[in-house]
Scaffold this active site. Structure first.
Site, short mmCIF file in Angstrom:
data_model
loop_
_atom_site.label_atom_id
_atom_site.label_comp_id
_atom_site.label_asym_id
_atom_site.label_seq_id
_atom_site.Cartn_x
_atom_site.Cartn_y
_atom_site.Cartn_z
N HIS A 181 1.27 -3.34 -10.55
CA HIS A 181 2.24 -4.13 -9.79
C HIS A 181 1.52 -5.21 -9.00
O HIS A 181 0.30 -5.15 -8.85
CB HIS A 181 3.03 -3.23 -8.82
N HIS B 12 -2.53 -4.80 -9.59
CA HIS B 12 -3.39 -3.65 -9.34
C HIS B 12 -2.64 -2.36 -9.60
O HIS B 12 -1.41 -2.36 -9.73
CB HIS B 12 -3.97 -3.70 -7.91
N ARG C 117 -6.10 12.09 -3.25
CA ARG C 117 -6.61 10.84 -2.66
C ARG C 117 -5.69 10.43 -1.52
O ARG C 117 -4.49 10.64 -1.59
CB ARG C 117 -6.64 9.74 -3.71
O1 LIG Z 1 -3.34 3.30 -2.47
C1 LIG Z 1 -3.84 2.29 -2.97
O2 LIG Z 1 -5.06 2.20 -3.20
C2 LIG Z 1 -3.00 1.10 -3.35
C3 LIG Z 1 -1.59 1.14 -2.85
C4 LIG Z 1 -0.82 -0.03 -3.32
O3 LIG Z 1 -1.19 -0.75 -4.19
C5 LIG Z 1 0.47 -0.35 -2.67
O4 LIG Z 1 0.93 0.40 -1.83
O5 LIG Z 1 1.06 -1.39 -3.00
FE LIG Z 2 -0.05 -2.58 -4.12
#
Ligand SMILES: O=C(O)CCC(=O)C(=O)O
Ligand SMILES: [Fe+2]
Length: 318
Positions: free
Chosen positions: A198, A254, A264
């Protein structure tokens, strides 16, 4: 032997069968993304990174490491309550609990994540004493986020030659959203993501991840791993800044891989334009963040995914 179901996990996450197939190793390509020192900020290096990568690693950011750790621990404590307790405790609260992908909760498309959604302005008015630790840590952490978002925005504003009214309306650093995540253990990492690919709808997103890893960016048609580096945080350009910059900067795609061995945690702050602030640029018809978000929600409802900036792009006549 299988481990007993974790009653803090959403029930859907306890239902799927283990799949021994792992993800292929092409997902493991590491990368050295540009490093920016916030204390001696180099405007040109920051602008180049926003243009070429849409992502930076920020050092000397001034967030006390024990503050991040305490906020992460408090998040972990709250998220390890039973699923039912989380659902009832956060019901109707300014801090909301979510899991999966709110818009799409079929087993096929679910994101292997849960978290707390904390609008920074409402955090201050929350009177429920059971959230007092989260409230005070979140507020202190939010001040650092606002400081960082403003400092790097002022720097790119010089590169983009924004005027003072745009500086004010394009970033409202005190009304950001903090999302604290836990990515539960996933028994089928070949078929699920922690968070699917996204772009963020924000101006900036400021991400503080723990030592587990799993974040990837799409760069030159390749998914590259962004490993955690102790003491540094990651900042990415969001859709609003891509539009503000008239596509000079890139809102980077990403995603987060699911993990079958380790949970995590990450802390993610999203900064937005001021309410009603109109983003104007020659590639897009004028819109506010509220227009954009309403369109995203509608598209997710109608098509099952976010279309994003393309909805607002002015199509060339040729
Ligand atoms: O938790 C992460 O590393 C990324 C989270 C993310 O991309 C988001 O919340 O938009
Ligand atoms: Fe994000």
């Amino acid at each position: 032997m299988t481990s007993p179901p974790d009653h803090s996990y959403p029930p859907l996450f306890r239902q799927i069968q283990p799949n021994p197939i792992r993800r292929s190793s092409e997902d493991e390509i590491g990368v050295h993304i540009p490093v920016i020192d916030l204390e001696s900020l180099d405007d040109d290096a920051l602008a180049a990174a926003c243009r070429d990568w849409g992502l930076i690693r920020l050092e000397n950011h001034g967030i006390p490491s024990d503050l991040s750790m305490k906020l992460e621990n408090e998040t972990a404590r709250l998220l390890s309550l039973s699923f039912e307790e989380k659902e009832s405790r956060f019901h109707g609260s300014p801090v909301s609990y979510f899991w999966g992908t709110p818009a799409m909760r079929s087993l096929r498309s679910v994101n292997w994540v849960e978290g707390l959604h904390i609008p920074m302005d409402q955090l201050r008015s929350d009177v429920d004493s059971s959230f007092s630790a989260l409230r005070s840590l979140g507020a202190e952490y939010g001040e650092h986020m606002a400081r960082i978002a403003r400092k790097i925005f002022d720097a790119v504003a010089r590169d983009l030659k924004l005027d003072s009214s745009q500086l004010w309306s394009y970033l409202d650093e005190s009304h950001g959203i903090l999302r604290v995540y836990r990515y539960p253990l996933c028994p089928d990492v070949a078929n699920y993501f922690g968070m699917d690919a996204h772009t963020d709808s924000s101006v900036w997103s400021i991400l503080n991840q723990d030592s587990v890893g799993g974040l990837q960016i799409l760069h030159g048609n390749q998914w590259l791993h962004v490993p955690p580096v102790p003491g540094s945080i990651v900042v990415n350009v969001g859709d609003m800044l891509q539009a503000i910059s008239n596509d000079k900067y890139k809102s980077v795609q990403h995603r987060v891989l699911a993990n079958g061995d380790k949970e995590r945690m990450s802390l993610c702050y999203f900064a937005f334009p001021r309410e009603g602030g109109v983003v104007k640029s020659s590639n897009y018809r004028p819109f506010t963040y509220q227009d954009f978000n309403a369109q995203v929600q509608q598209d997710v409802k109608d098509f099952g995914f976010k279309v994003g900036l393309e909805r607002f792009r002015i199509k060339s006549q040729s």
